[in-house]
Design a protein around this motif. Sequence first.
Motif, PDB file in Angstrom:
ATOM      1  N   THR A 164     -63.954  40.881   5.779  1.00 47.27           N
ATOM      2  CA  THR A 164     -65.025  39.906   5.534  1.00 47.27           C
ATOM      3  C   THR A 164     -64.733  38.533   6.113  1.00 47.27           C
ATOM      4  OG1 THR A 164     -64.088  39.251   3.389  1.00 47.27           O
ATOM      5  CG2 THR A 164     -65.643  41.092   3.396  1.00 47.27           C
ATOM      6  N   THR A 165     -63.600  38.391   6.807  1.00 47.83           N
ATOM      7  CA  THR A 165     -63.257  37.121   7.444  1.00 47.83           C
ATOM      8  C   THR A 165     -63.526  37.216   8.946  1.00 47.83           C
ATOM      9  OG1 THR A 165     -61.579  36.527   5.807  1.00 47.83           O
ATOM     10  CG2 THR A 165     -61.381  35.522   7.978  1.00 47.83           C
ATOM     11  N   THR A 166     -64.189  36.224   9.496  1.00 46.26           N
ATOM     12  CA  THR A 166     -64.541  36.236  10.917  1.00 46.26           C
ATOM     13  C   THR A 166     -63.999  34.997  11.612  1.00 46.26           C
ATOM     14  OG1 THR A 166     -66.674  35.167  10.426  1.00 46.26           O
ATOM     15  CG2 THR A 166     -66.650  37.577  10.562  1.00 46.26           C
ATOM     16  N   LEU A 167     -63.661  35.173  12.876  1.00 48.41           N
ATOM     17  CA  LEU A 167     -63.232  34.053  13.725  1.00 48.41           C
ATOM     18  C   LEU A 167     -64.481  33.463  14.369  1.00 48.41           C
ATOM     19  CD1 LEU A 167     -60.981  32.412  15.115  1.00 48.41           C
ATOM     20  CD2 LEU A 167     -60.878  34.219  16.856  1.00 48.41           C
ATOM     21  N   ASP A 168     -64.825  32.235  13.980  1.00 51.71           N
ATOM     22  CA  ASP A 168     -66.070  31.613  14.442  1.00 51.71           C
ATOM     23  C   ASP A 168     -65.918  30.903  15.780  1.00 51.71           C
ATOM     24  OD1 ASP A 168     -67.257  32.463  12.078  1.00 51.71           O
ATOM     25  OD2 ASP A 168     -66.825  30.594  11.037  1.00 51.71           O
ATOM     26  N   ALA A 169     -64.813  30.198  15.960  1.00 52.94           N
ATOM     27  CA  ALA A 169     -64.625  29.402  17.177  1.00 52.94           C
ATOM     28  C   ALA A 169     -63.152  29.070  17.328  1.00 52.94           C
ATOM     29  CB  ALA A 169     -65.455  28.115  17.115  1.00 52.94           C
ATOM     30  N   TRP A 170     -62.755  28.693  18.535  1.00 56.83           N
ATOM     31  CA  TRP A 170     -61.364  28.316  18.778  1.00 56.83           C
ATOM     32  C   TRP A 170     -61.297  27.421  20.004  1.00 56.83           C
ATOM     33  CZ3 TRP A 170     -59.693  30.274  23.527  1.00 56.83           C
ATOM     34  CH2 TRP A 170     -60.429  31.351  24.041  1.00 56.83           C
ATOM     35  N   SER A 171     -60.261  26.559  20.041  1.00 59.80           N
ATOM     36  CA  SER A 171     -60.129  25.612  21.139  1.00 59.80           C
ATOM     37  C   SER A 171     -58.662  25.230  21.303  1.00 59.80           C
ATOM     38  CB  SER A 171     -60.973  24.366  20.865  1.00 59.80           C
ATOM     39  OG  SER A 171     -60.776  23.381  21.871  1.00 59.80           O
ATOM     40  N   PRO A 172     -58.032  25.606  22.422  1.00 56.65           N
ATOM     41  CA  PRO A 172     -56.643  25.184  22.651  1.00 56.65           C
ATOM     42  C   PRO A 172     -56.587  23.738  23.120  1.00 56.65           C
ATOM     43  CG  PRO A 172     -57.409  26.507  24.489  1.00 56.65           C
ATOM     44  CD  PRO A 172     -58.525  26.490  23.488  1.00 56.65           C
ATOM     45  N   SER A 173     -55.488  23.066  22.807  1.00 55.76           N
ATOM     46  CA  SER A 173     -55.286  21.700  23.287  1.00 55.76           C
ATOM     47  C   SER A 173     -55.144  21.716  24.802  1.00 55.76           C
ATOM     48  CB  SER A 173     -54.046  21.094  22.640  1.00 55.76           C
ATOM     49  OG  SER A 173     -52.878  21.809  23.025  1.00 55.76           O
ATOM     50  N   VAL A 217     -62.530  29.788  10.855  1.00 58.36           N
ATOM     51  CA  VAL A 217     -62.830  31.085  10.264  1.00 58.36           C
ATOM     52  C   VAL A 217     -63.788  30.910   9.088  1.00 58.36           C
ATOM     53  CG1 VAL A 217     -60.646  32.152  10.953  1.00 58.36           C
ATOM     54  CG2 VAL A 217     -60.802  30.978   8.751  1.00 58.36           C
ATOM     55  N   SER A 218     -64.587  31.953   8.875  1.00 59.02           N
ATOM     56  CA  SER A 218     -65.477  32.009   7.716  1.00 59.02           C
ATOM     57  C   SER A 218     -65.099  33.219   6.875  1.00 59.02           C
ATOM     58  CB  SER A 218     -66.941  32.136   8.161  1.00 59.02           C
ATOM     59  OG  SER A 218     -67.369  30.966   8.820  1.00 59.02           O
ATOM     60  N   VAL A 219     -65.321  33.116   5.587  1.00 57.57           N
ATOM     61  CA  VAL A 219     -64.941  34.169   4.652  1.00 57.57           C
ATOM     62  C   VAL A 219     -66.173  34.666   3.916  1.00 57.57           C
ATOM     63  CG1 VAL A 219     -63.520  34.761   2.647  1.00 57.57           C
ATOM     64  CG2 VAL A 219     -62.670  33.131   4.348  1.00 57.57           C
TER      65      VAL A 219
END
Length: 295
Positions: free
Chosen positions: A119-128, A138-140
């Motif tokens: 039930t946990t999803t990876l919504d977005a990500w951004s490396p430096s 993440v959303s739960v």
Amino acid sequence: MRYPGAPRLDLVEELHGHSVADPYRWLEDPADPRTQQWAAEQDALAADLLAALPGRPAFAERLGELVHAGAVGVPVWRRGRAFSTRRDPGQEHAVLRVTEPDGTVRVLVDPTALDPAGTTTLDAWSPSWEGDRLAYQVSVGGDEESQLFVLDVATGELLEGPIDRCRYSPVAWLPGGDELFYVRRLAPKLLPAGEEQFHRRVWRHRVGGDPGSDVLVHGEGSDPSTYFGARTSADGRWLVVSASVGTAPRDDVWLADLAGDGVLRELQVGVDAQLTAWVPRDGRLWLHTDRDAPA
């Protein structure tokens, strides 16, 4: 074919000088027995109709094959490191990985490892910009609230998080990986009841610092339903902030010279047109717009 009954309420409210009827407000409450009965009857109706469609079993089988075929995301490169998502056949959620310059592949964020229930999803990500830190959201439980975390790419150590109220938040890093810009809603205690999902602001945040002491960059006095974007140039000099009210296909855009006075200056405000602006490594300001474009 008979649709489930939906009783109309004799409910009319006065809002801003207008009489507004809301006869189906009971459907907004999932715990209301009327809502539960109506939803069950709708499901039953749809199931009967879909089951009768010719070729549905073959179509469902083929669709299942395609859905579970797996997918690989487009990599984002930072100083020799490649960040990308991958979902293998049969895998429910994509996994965020990093490929090192020597070809070694490591998992950075695996939603299933975080939550075996799925039930946990990876919504977005951004490396430096240097590729040594990663901001991810993440959303739960399907709440789409996007809690923000920051981790050390080399060690996997969690450096930050969770920071809440980051739904629909971009992350724009400054060089060095110590600071970033992001979007966060105001605290519910500062808002009128019913407006907790609105009132976003752009903030400047130091990794590891108290989010409550973040520097307000933009958004004060804006329409409560405004969505904001934020982008930085690789050298850290330029900040682009964009804003759109709701889902309207128009943008307000500002540009700030962070090596100068840091003041956001208008590129386009109050124009019925879409505009995207960014400053790539060539140091030029690039604009992509439909303003005055031929119909």
